[in-house]
Design a protein around this motif. Structure first.
Motif, PDB file in Angstrom:
ATOM      1  N   UNK A 157       0.817  -1.313  -0.262  1.00 21.79           N
ATOM      2  CA  UNK A 157       0.045  -0.123   0.036  1.00 21.79           C
ATOM      3  C   UNK A 157       0.972   1.225  -0.006  1.00 21.79           C
ATOM      4  N   UNK A 158       0.663   2.203  -0.902  1.00 19.77           N
ATOM      5  CA  UNK A 158       1.473   3.237  -0.798  1.00 19.77           C
ATOM      6  C   UNK A 158       1.567   4.195   0.504  1.00 19.77           C
ATOM      7  N   UNK A 159       0.610   4.026   1.261  1.00 15.63           N
ATOM      8  CA  UNK A 159       0.530   4.563   2.687  1.00 15.63           C
ATOM      9  C   UNK A 159       1.814   3.964   3.643  1.00 15.63           C
ATOM     10  N   UNK A 160       1.719   2.363   3.467  1.00 15.73           N
ATOM     11  CA  UNK A 160       2.844   1.901   4.136  1.00 15.73           C
ATOM     12  C   UNK A 160       4.191   2.069   3.257  1.00 15.73           C
ATOM     13  N   UNK A 161       4.241   2.128   2.321  1.00 17.74           N
ATOM     14  CA  UNK A 161       5.641   2.539   1.385  1.00 17.74           C
ATOM     15  C   UNK A 161       6.129   3.849   2.402  1.00 17.74           C
ATOM     16  N   UNK A 162       5.287   4.811   2.226  1.00 17.95           N
ATOM     17  CA  UNK A 162       5.830   6.016   2.920  1.00 17.95           C
ATOM     18  C   UNK A 162       6.040   5.829   4.374  1.00 17.95           C
ATOM     19  N   UNK A 163       5.300   5.100   5.026  1.00 13.71           N
ATOM     20  CA  UNK A 163       5.577   4.715   6.696  1.00 13.71           C
ATOM     21  C   UNK A 163       6.620   4.101   6.990  1.00 13.71           C
ATOM     22  N   UNK A 164       7.265   3.393   6.300  1.00  9.22           N
ATOM     23  CA  UNK A 164       8.394   2.578   6.137  1.00  9.22           C
ATOM     24  C   UNK A 164       9.457   3.266   6.062  1.00  9.22           C
ATOM     25  N   UNK A 165       9.540   4.450   5.343  1.00  4.82           N
ATOM     26  CA  UNK A 165      11.004   5.279   5.037  1.00  4.82           C
ATOM     27  C   UNK A 165      11.302   5.850   6.538  1.00  4.82           C
ATOM     28  N   UNK A 166      10.699   6.462   7.280  1.00  5.41           N
ATOM     29  CA  UNK A 166      11.203   7.005   8.582  1.00  5.41           C
ATOM     30  C   UNK A 166      11.512   6.195   9.675  1.00  5.41           C
ATOM     31  N   UNK A 180       2.474  -2.214  -5.125  1.00  5.48           N
ATOM     32  CA  UNK A 180       1.124  -1.154  -5.028  1.00  5.48           C
ATOM     33  C   UNK A 180       0.437  -1.410  -6.415  1.00  5.48           C
ATOM     34  N   UNK A 181      -0.884  -0.910  -6.312  1.00  2.70           N
ATOM     35  CA  UNK A 181      -1.677  -0.896  -7.474  1.00  2.70           C
ATOM     36  C   UNK A 181      -0.955   0.042  -8.661  1.00  2.70           C
ATOM     37  N   UNK A 182      -1.089  -0.243  -9.845  1.00  4.36           N
ATOM     38  CA  UNK A 182      -0.677   0.461 -11.048  1.00  4.36           C
ATOM     39  C   UNK A 182      -1.179   1.927 -10.868  1.00  4.36           C
ATOM     40  N   UNK A 183      -0.579   2.917 -11.113  1.00  6.00           N
ATOM     41  CA  UNK A 183      -0.740   4.325 -11.237  1.00  6.00           C
ATOM     42  C   UNK A 183      -0.737   5.075  -9.863  1.00  6.00           C
ATOM     43  N   UNK A 184      -0.458   4.204  -8.831  1.00  9.00           N
ATOM     44  CA  UNK A 184      -0.194   4.721  -7.488  1.00  9.00           C
ATOM     45  C   UNK A 184       1.107   5.549  -7.246  1.00  9.00           C
ATOM     46  N   UNK A 185       1.382   6.384  -6.357  1.00  7.28           N
ATOM     47  CA  UNK A 185       2.563   7.019  -6.073  1.00  7.28           C
ATOM     48  C   UNK A 185       2.752   7.395  -4.642  1.00  7.28           C
ATOM     49  N   UNK A 186       3.784   7.706  -3.995  1.00  5.75           N
ATOM     50  CA  UNK A 186       4.135   8.152  -2.874  1.00  5.75           C
ATOM     51  C   UNK A 186       5.085   9.301  -2.698  1.00  5.75           C
ATOM     52  N   UNK A 187       4.988  10.163  -1.686  1.00  8.82           N
ATOM     53  CA  UNK A 187       5.463  11.325  -1.318  1.00  8.82           C
ATOM     54  C   UNK A 187       6.824  11.042  -0.516  1.00  8.82           C
ATOM     55  N   UNK A 188       7.965  11.578  -0.757  1.00 10.22           N
ATOM     56  CA  UNK A 188       9.038  11.410   0.178  1.00 10.22           C
ATOM     57  C   UNK A 188       9.674  12.670   0.456  1.00 10.22           C
ATOM     58  N   UNK A 200      16.663   3.868  -0.786  1.00 16.66           N
ATOM     59  CA  UNK A 200      15.496   3.305  -1.069  1.00 16.66           C
ATOM     60  C   UNK A 200      15.507   2.751  -2.141  1.00 16.66           C
ATOM     61  N   UNK A 201      15.001   1.482  -1.958  1.00 15.11           N
ATOM     62  CA  UNK A 201      14.992   0.427  -3.308  1.00 15.11           C
ATOM     63  C   UNK A 201      13.807  -0.403  -3.509  1.00 15.11           C
ATOM     64  N   UNK A 202      13.333  -0.415  -4.480  1.00 18.07           N
ATOM     65  CA  UNK A 202      12.196  -1.336  -5.070  1.00 18.07           C
ATOM     66  C   UNK A 202      12.653  -2.736  -5.450  1.00 18.07           C
ATOM     67  N   UNK A 203      11.674  -3.815  -5.370  1.00 20.50           N
ATOM     68  CA  UNK A 203      12.327  -4.997  -5.331  1.00 20.50           C
ATOM     69  C   UNK A 203      10.924  -5.821  -6.033  1.00 20.50           C
ATOM     70  N   UNK A 204      11.336  -6.639  -6.983  1.00 21.52           N
ATOM     71  CA  UNK A 204      10.233  -7.334  -7.721  1.00 21.52           C
ATOM     72  C   UNK A 204      10.721  -8.754  -7.645  1.00 21.52           C
TER      73      UNK A 204
END
Length: 262
Positions: A157-166, A180-188, A200-204
């Motif tokens: 979930x984008x909100x959890x992506x953001x929450x994890x960073x700090x 996350x679902x296609x088309x979503x984004x996060x703020x850093x 910060x690294x994405x994994x697939x």
């Protein structure tokens, strides 16, 4: 025959088969037979030993993905690692990183899943409830409240992506693992990223080598059946199995086709 343009190297040639643009995929389910590509048969087929429960064999794929994340974490003995999400993939990550000596903090909204996280090696668990300052709760468990050496998102979930960073310490590593679902984004927070020198690294997906490693870990008993498979259903109530999985009830659900198959 189409030639590769000069200078372009596919993911497989760089050892990154998980992001190869020419990946061979296997599709199909809820059917008696599936045609399997020759490449998959040659490179990615395993014989399940008699001492391994057959129903545990399908866990190879999600555990291979978890292995991909655990290897990217590159933890050292004593590192603090937070895993946000204790579903099947999160539990696999917890098992693998704790096996390398990491001190793991597991976060989830399900108390049942947090109990499974303890069985997989989590040292601490945080029950995520409304109003909880999850970032503070995680950092409070680390030395001098500095944050974790590695912070992993396993929810998607984008909100959890953001929450994890700090949740990561200065100079720490953040792995955004669950898609996350296609088309979503996060703020850093650019100041946090810059002054804390975060990575910060994405994994697939996973690689062939990690599939082999995951298979070996299951054969050697590193992934317990009673943790990974918590629901048992018949084909007659398979819809209920899918609905329970969608509602995050349990971990993995076994749909038993016939007694003789298991």
């Amino acid at each position: 025959m189409t030639q590769q343009p000069a200078g372009i190297v596919t993911g497989a040639k760089k050892g990154l088969s998980n992001i190869c643009p020419n990946m061979t995929r296997l599709g199909g389910t809820w059917t008696e037979y599936i045609a399997v590509d020759k490449k998959i048969l040659e490179k990615n087929t395993f014989k399940v030993p008699n001492n391994v429960p057959l129903e545990l064999a399908p866990a190879v794929e999600p555990m291979a993905c978890a292995m991909h994340c655990a290897e990217a974490a590159n933890v050292r003995l004593g590192d603090y690692v937070v895993v946000n999400g204790a579903g099947p993939l999160g539990l696999g990550i917890i098992r693998y990183v704790s096996a390398t000596g990491a001190q793991v903090i597991a976060c989830d909204m399900s108390e049942f899943r947090l109990e499974m996280a303890k069985k997989m090696g989590a040292k601490w668990t945080i029950h995520v409830t409304e109003g909880l300052d999850q970032i503070k709760a995680v950092r409070d468990l680390t030395p001098d409240k500095r944050g974790c050496d590695v912070a992993i998102e396993a929810v998607g979930l984008p909100k959890t992506w953001e929450l994890t960073i700090p949740m990561a310490r200065k100079g720490g590593l953040v792995l955004e693992f669950a898609g996350c679902a296609p088309g979503t984004s996060i703020t850093v927070d650019t100041a946090l990223l810059h002054y804390s020198e975060l990575t910060i690294k994405g994994l697939f997906h996973t690689t062939l080598q990690q599939i082999q490693m995951a298979f070996d870990s299951i054969v050697n008993g590193l992934i317990p059946r009673d943790v990974m498979i918590t629901g048992n259903y018949t084909l007659d109530n398979c819809i209920q199995a899918l609905e329970d999985h969608s509602n995050q009830i349990g971990i993995k659900n076994l749909i038993k086709i016939a007694d003789e198959t298991l």
